[in-house]
Design a protein around this motif. Structure first.
Motif, PDB file in Angstrom:
ATOM      1  N   TYR A 189      65.331  59.292  56.610  1.00 23.81           N
ATOM      2  CA  TYR A 189      64.173  58.538  57.095  1.00 23.81           C
ATOM      3  C   TYR A 189      63.033  59.494  57.452  1.00 23.81           C
ATOM      4  CZ  TYR A 189      62.186  54.200  59.015  1.00 23.81           C
ATOM      5  OH  TYR A 189      61.415  53.081  59.245  1.00 23.81           O
ATOM      6  N   SER A 190      63.373  60.624  58.074  1.00 23.67           N
ATOM      7  CA  SER A 190      62.351  61.615  58.426  1.00 23.67           C
ATOM      8  C   SER A 190      61.739  62.252  57.184  1.00 23.67           C
ATOM      9  CB  SER A 190      62.964  62.699  59.323  1.00 23.67           C
ATOM     10  OG  SER A 190      63.288  62.178  60.596  1.00 23.67           O
ATOM     11  N   ALA A 191      62.534  62.402  56.122  1.00 20.65           N
ATOM     12  CA  ALA A 191      62.004  62.954  54.878  1.00 20.65           C
ATOM     13  C   ALA A 191      60.915  62.045  54.308  1.00 20.65           C
ATOM     14  CB  ALA A 191      63.133  63.135  53.866  1.00 20.65           C
ATOM     15  N   LEU A 192      61.154  60.737  54.342  1.00 22.68           N
ATOM     16  CA  LEU A 192      60.123  59.797  53.883  1.00 22.68           C
ATOM     17  C   LEU A 192      58.956  59.737  54.857  1.00 22.68           C
ATOM     18  CD1 LEU A 192      60.196  58.046  51.240  1.00 22.68           C
ATOM     19  CD2 LEU A 192      62.385  59.050  51.863  1.00 22.68           C
ATOM     20  N   THR A 193      59.231  59.957  56.140  1.00 23.65           N
ATOM     21  CA  THR A 193      58.153  60.038  57.124  1.00 23.65           C
ATOM     22  C   THR A 193      57.226  61.204  56.775  1.00 23.65           C
ATOM     23  OG1 THR A 193      59.566  59.125  58.860  1.00 23.65           O
ATOM     24  CG2 THR A 193      57.634  60.345  59.582  1.00 23.65           C
ATOM     25  N   SER A 202      58.216  61.953  65.395  1.00 24.59           N
ATOM     26  CA  SER A 202      57.344  61.065  66.163  1.00 24.59           C
ATOM     27  C   SER A 202      56.750  59.958  65.298  1.00 24.59           C
ATOM     28  CB  SER A 202      56.215  61.845  66.848  1.00 24.59           C
ATOM     29  OG  SER A 202      55.278  62.304  65.908  1.00 24.59           O
ATOM     30  N   GLY A 203      56.654  60.191  64.001  1.00 25.18           N
ATOM     31  CA  GLY A 203      56.005  59.210  63.127  1.00 25.18           C
ATOM     32  C   GLY A 203      56.943  58.204  62.491  1.00 25.18           C
ATOM     33  N   GLU A 204      58.243  58.311  62.783  1.00 23.83           N
ATOM     34  CA  GLU A 204      59.194  57.405  62.138  1.00 23.83           C
ATOM     35  C   GLU A 204      58.922  55.940  62.470  1.00 23.83           C
ATOM     36  OE1 GLU A 204      61.024  61.397  61.872  1.00 23.83           O
ATOM     37  OE2 GLU A 204      59.943  60.298  63.428  1.00 23.83           O
ATOM     38  N   GLY A 209      56.632  50.254  61.247  1.00 27.82           N
ATOM     39  CA  GLY A 209      55.527  49.323  61.399  1.00 27.82           C
ATOM     40  C   GLY A 209      54.744  49.097  60.121  1.00 27.82           C
ATOM     41  N   LEU A 210      54.719  50.113  59.252  1.00 28.15           N
ATOM     42  CA  LEU A 210      53.982  50.017  57.993  1.00 28.15           C
ATOM     43  C   LEU A 210      54.753  49.228  56.932  1.00 28.15           C
ATOM     44  CD1 LEU A 210      51.341  51.111  56.658  1.00 28.15           C
ATOM     45  CD2 LEU A 210      52.689  53.067  55.866  1.00 28.15           C
ATOM     46  N   VAL A 311      68.153  56.739  65.350  1.00 29.82           N
ATOM     47  CA  VAL A 311      68.117  55.616  64.411  1.00 29.82           C
ATOM     48  C   VAL A 311      68.277  54.290  65.145  1.00 29.82           C
ATOM     49  CG1 VAL A 311      69.214  54.597  62.368  1.00 29.82           C
ATOM     50  CG2 VAL A 311      68.925  57.073  62.513  1.00 29.82           C
ATOM     51  N   ALA A 312      68.939  54.307  66.309  1.00 29.11           N
ATOM     52  CA  ALA A 312      69.121  53.078  67.087  1.00 29.11           C
ATOM     53  C   ALA A 312      67.810  52.563  67.666  1.00 29.11           C
ATOM     54  CB  ALA A 312      70.130  53.314  68.205  1.00 29.11           C
ATOM     55  N   LEU A 313      66.723  53.343  67.577  1.00 29.12           N
ATOM     56  CA  LEU A 313      65.408  52.856  67.985  1.00 29.12           C
ATOM     57  C   LEU A 313      64.716  52.080  66.873  1.00 29.12           C
ATOM     58  CD1 LEU A 313      64.118  55.992  69.926  1.00 29.12           C
ATOM     59  CD2 LEU A 313      64.849  53.812  70.911  1.00 29.12           C
ATOM     60  N   ASN A 314      65.382  51.969  65.710  1.00 28.10           N
ATOM     61  CA  ASN A 314      64.825  51.167  64.618  1.00 28.10           C
ATOM     62  C   ASN A 314      65.106  49.703  64.917  1.00 28.10           C
ATOM     63  OD1 ASN A 314      64.469  49.785  62.020  1.00 28.10           O
ATOM     64  ND2 ASN A 314      64.296  51.837  61.150  1.00 28.10           N
TER      65      ASN A 314
END
Length: 612
Positions: A189-193, A202-204, A209-210, A311-314
């Protein structure tokens, strides 16, 4: 028995204090230093915890660090050897830092404790170390409302582990399965971020949202090339596309070739392509989380699930997981990231290392609504505001609630500082910016003129727990804003054919419900249920707003601007108030109006902080 848990030296340093297994205080260092994601030793947070308990450092029985530096160094060393000679340049650059600072963190932590808390204590004897994912698991299970539960942790990486399954039973917590670095859902996920031009760690949440603005066009590309997902949710990444093992970036040229372009430059224009990439990685993440949960349920037979790790903050994935009904109940640690590791380290030491009993469940969690940070007396608040040069009036609680509710109903944006500060990344009515969700322009106004951030980013609703099922497709407690649910169909607005054909950011300004400012483009919202027993004043405010408007919902976003940590003190609140286009500020029993303030005190907050 007093146990201090600490996390630090990577990001989101924090401290937490337990007394006989009860949480007394917890806070992130960034709130005191005003440095976003501050990674330094959390001395200010430690000082606060001791002050809140009314104890001195010598009364601490143990201090527990949230991970094991030697194991982390072992992982880094073995990874570089495995990929040699590739990455030698970055390895040679990082090795001196490890040898000087990180490898000998026990010595460094002991020195910090001595210099900060006094050298009359043998800190070597009191210092313990937990493992990273065990700290996450302990933070999820021990404060949970369950006597028994499966515990799933998912993040970037700890020492070796990136995903773990544990089982909690009373005061026992045992890890049963792990997925190890470099195979990591969090790092994927961070790689795509990184690739879409946002900042890693910080941008995940921006990607999350996007995602609703895009189409998941790249799901098959990701699953066919980047990640192999098994039926039980276990997975492996093809490391030939990534550079995080040995390089200084997340992805490489092969990754660029796969998606047909280099990474987007930060702060450049967002295109439909980034939105589609965001939608795609979000969809893949949801698939992995659901399969992991189903595998966990089948293997353990447990009826309750606890979650922690970044990831649990997703909360979008969490909302889908909730609707799948794989488990009877789900509980997520509100400080699920590394800050929560401090809390988990303390709980792990108390229950696992020291074998202290855990009280039977009362049906409620032990997080006290996550209101675990500093609060300030009326005298302290008034002194701080006077020192800032603020013009304010003092009222009773009932007057504060009435005046604030009236202002909200009139469309004003209000800074709201009330009681103890929240622990974790979400503002929950302690340090919040609040507004009327019925306004079709409030989301854009708050993003561009108050938060100074990207226009696409959504806002969350705070809703009275007793009214949540009438306004959202949700009827469970969600006090920590960690579940996304759709706005109830009865509250939605039907879109025209022309509006349905819009793409990307063009969808942003189309009202979708009776509460458009918190309704995302896919009719979803990140719901916070407000409970009288944990935050009575916030509950009273929303109740009065409901009496005035018929709406038991407020817009709730964190009290800060982009790149700034959430406010902690009255001084922080006043500076942010004067640096933004907020109309009113409430700090305890004091009320401030923008038009009454000295204009010379205004700050340029739009450029004050680095972009997050």
């Amino acid at each position: 028995m007093y146990i201090l848990g600490i996390s630090g030296y990577y990001h989101d340093s924090a401290a937490c204090l337990l007394h006989d297994g009860e949480i007394i205080a917890a806070a992130q260092e960034e709130r005191f230093t005003r440095i976003k994601h501050d990674l330094k030793f959390p001395i200010n947070a430690v000082d606060y915890c001791l002050s809140e308990a009314g104890i001195v450092a010598s009364q601490l029985d143990h201090v527990v660090f949230y991970d094991k530096p030697f194991l982390k160094f072992e992982r880094i060393l073995e990874t570089y050897i495995a990929f040699a000679p590739k990455g030698f340049k970055s390895f040679s650059a990082s090795l001196p830092v490890w040898l000087k600072d990180k490898l000998f963190q026990k010595t460094i932590i002991t020195k910090e404790l001595k210099s900060s808390l006094g050298d009359d204590v043998d800190w070597n004897k009191k210092l313990l170390f937990s493992e990273h994912h065990l700290s996450h698991a302990a933070s999820a299970y021990f404060p949970s409302p369950f006597d028994n539960a499966a515990v799933l942790t998912m993040d970037g990486v700890g020492e070796w582990t990136t995903t773990s399954l544990a089982i909690g039973n009373r005061n026992k917590l045992e890890v049963h399965k792990e997925i190890h670095f470099p195979h990591s859902l969090g790092l994927l996920y961070s790689a795509l971020t990184y690739y879409t031009g946002f900042k890693v760690n910080s941008g995940e949440y921006k990607i999350m949202g996007l995602a609703p603005y895009g189409e998941p066009k790249y799901v098959d590309t990701i699953k066919d090339n980047l990640i192999d997902i098994k039926e039980d949710g276990s997975f492996a990444l093809d490391m030939s596309f990534f550079d995080y093992c040995t390089g200084l970036t997340m992805t490489n040229e092969k990754f660029d070739e796969l998606f047909g372009a280099p990474p987007r430059k930060p702060e450049s224009e967002l295109t439909q392509r980034e939105m589609d990439l965001a939608a795609s990685i979000q969809k893949v993440t949801e698939e992995v989380v659901i399969k992991l949960a189903k595998g966990v349920a089948k293997e353990t037979g447990e009826k309750n699930l606890c979650l922690a790790g970044g990831v649990a903050l997703n909360c979008v994935a969490n909302g889908i997981l909730l609707r799948e009904n794989i488990f009877d109940k789900i509980w997520i640690q509100p400080a699920a990231g590394d800050a929560g590791g401090a809390l988990g380290a303390a709980f792990g030491a108390y229950h696992i290392m020291l074998d202290q009993p855990r009280a039977p469940s009362s049906g409620k969690d032990k997080m006290k609504g996550a209101y675990l940070g500093p609060s300030f007396s009326p005298d302290d608040i008034e002194k701080s505001l006077k020192d800032c040069g603020a013009v304010y009036s003092t009222y009773t609680e009932s007057e504060i609630i009435e005046r604030t509710a009236q202002a909200l109903a009139e469309g004003k944006a209000v800074g709201w500082m009330n009681g103890r500060m929240e622990f974790g990344p979400r503002a929950l009515g302690g340090r919040s910016i609040i507004a009327d969700p019925r306004s079709p322009t409030m989301q854009k106004l708050l993003n561009l003129k108050v938060k100074y951030r990207e226009s696409f980013r959504p806002f969350a609703p705070s809703v009275l727990r007793e009214d949540v099922a009438e306004w959202f497709e949700l009827d469970v407690d969600s006090p920590y804003m960690l579940f996304v649910a759709d706005v109830d169909k009865s509250k939605r607005r039907e879109m025209t054919d022309e509006e349905k054909n819009l793409f990307g950011i063009d969808k942003l300004n189309v009202p979708r419900s009776e509460i458009p400012s918190i309704t995302h483009v896919d009719y979803s919202a990140r719901v916070q249920t407000v409970h009288f027993d944990t935050n009575p004043r916030y509950h009273k405010l929303i109740s009065r707003f409901k009496e005035l408007t018929g709406c038991p919902v407020l817009v709730n976003t964190s009290f800060n601007v982009r790149g700034e940590p959430i406010i902690c003190t009255a001084e922080d609140a006043f500076r942010c108030f004067m640096g933004t286009e907020l109309d009113m500020l409430i700090v305890g029993e004091t009320l401030l109006l923008k038009e009454d303030q000295n204009a010379s005190l205004k700050e340029n907050y739009e450029t004050k902080y680095e972009f997050d």
